[in-house]
Design a protein around this motif. Structure first.
Motif, PDB file in Angstrom:
ATOM      1  N   ARG A   1       0.836  -1.206   0.000  1.00  0.00           N
ATOM      2  CA  ARG A   1       0.000   0.000   0.000  1.00  0.00           C
ATOM      3  C   ARG A   1       0.870   1.254   0.000  1.00  0.00           C
ATOM      4  O   ARG A   1       2.054   1.190   0.304  1.00  0.00           O
ATOM      5  N   PHE A   2       0.242   2.378  -0.272  1.00  0.00           N
ATOM      6  CA  PHE A   2       0.866   3.676  -0.041  1.00  0.00           C
ATOM      7  C   PHE A   2       0.490   4.119   1.371  1.00  0.00           C
ATOM      8  O   PHE A   2      -0.661   3.974   1.786  1.00  0.00           O
ATOM      9  N   TRP A   3       1.458   4.652   2.081  1.00  0.00           N
ATOM     10  CA  TRP A   3       1.249   5.086   3.465  1.00  0.00           C
ATOM     11  C   TRP A   3       1.150   6.609   3.533  1.00  0.00           C
ATOM     12  O   TRP A   3       1.798   7.315   2.766  1.00  0.00           O
ATOM     13  N   VAL A   4       0.385   7.109   4.498  1.00  0.00           N
ATOM     14  CA  VAL A   4       0.321   8.545   4.777  1.00  0.00           C
ATOM     15  C   VAL A   4       0.751   8.768   6.222  1.00  0.00           C
ATOM     16  O   VAL A   4       0.201   8.148   7.146  1.00  0.00           O
ATOM     17  N   PHE A   5       1.740   9.624   6.382  1.00  0.00           N
ATOM     18  CA  PHE A   5       2.199  10.043   7.702  1.00  0.00           C
ATOM     19  C   PHE A   5       2.124  11.562   7.764  1.00  0.00           C
ATOM     20  O   PHE A   5       2.426  12.239   6.774  1.00  0.00           O
ATOM     21  N   ALA A   6       1.732  12.091   8.915  1.00  0.00           N
ATOM     22  CA  ALA A   6       1.708  13.540   9.093  1.00  0.00           C
ATOM     23  C   ALA A   6       1.907  13.874  10.564  1.00  0.00           C
ATOM     24  O   ALA A   6       1.458  13.133  11.445  1.00  0.00           O
TER      25      ALA A   6
END
Length: 110
Positions: free
Chosen positions: A61-66
């Motif tokens: 998957r593509f991950w999102v971190f913020a």
């Protein structure tokens, strides 16, 4: 946009005294995987956002971190421009922002 313009990142915040919604500004630093944003002052960075390609990793998957350094209300929207799939992350007003670690964000790997 991140990852060769595949993911569009938009950040909207709310000016507390008026309730007016405003678009965050982009700090002219970062990389293909990450970007920095400011709210009212370009010298006061508010959020770092990363979209990482884990398509060859264990999650596929593509991950999102913020990570945000604010108590202001905001909405972070990440759109996969190839599939139009959207992930939205919200921080309520007067609440310290939590770190976003979404390793299940986009099951849109090639």
């Amino acid at each position: 946009c991140l990852n060769d313009d595949r993911f569009r990142v938009e950040l909207e915040w709310v000016f507390p005294s008026t309730g007016e919604k405003r678009d965050a500004g982009v700090v002219p630093f970062g990389s293909d995987d990450s970007g920095l944003f400011f709210f009212a002052n370009p010298d006061n960075w508010e959020m770092l956002v990363k979209v990482l390609d884990n398509c060859n990793g264990p999650t596929n998957r593509f991950w999102v971190f913020a990570a945000a350094t604010t108590t202001l209300e905001f909405t972070l929207t990440v759109t996969d421009t190839e599939t139009n799939e959207v992930r939205t992350y919200f921080n309520p007003p007067k609440t310290p922002a939590l770190t976003i670690t979404d390793t299940d964000a986009f099951a849109t790997c090639p």
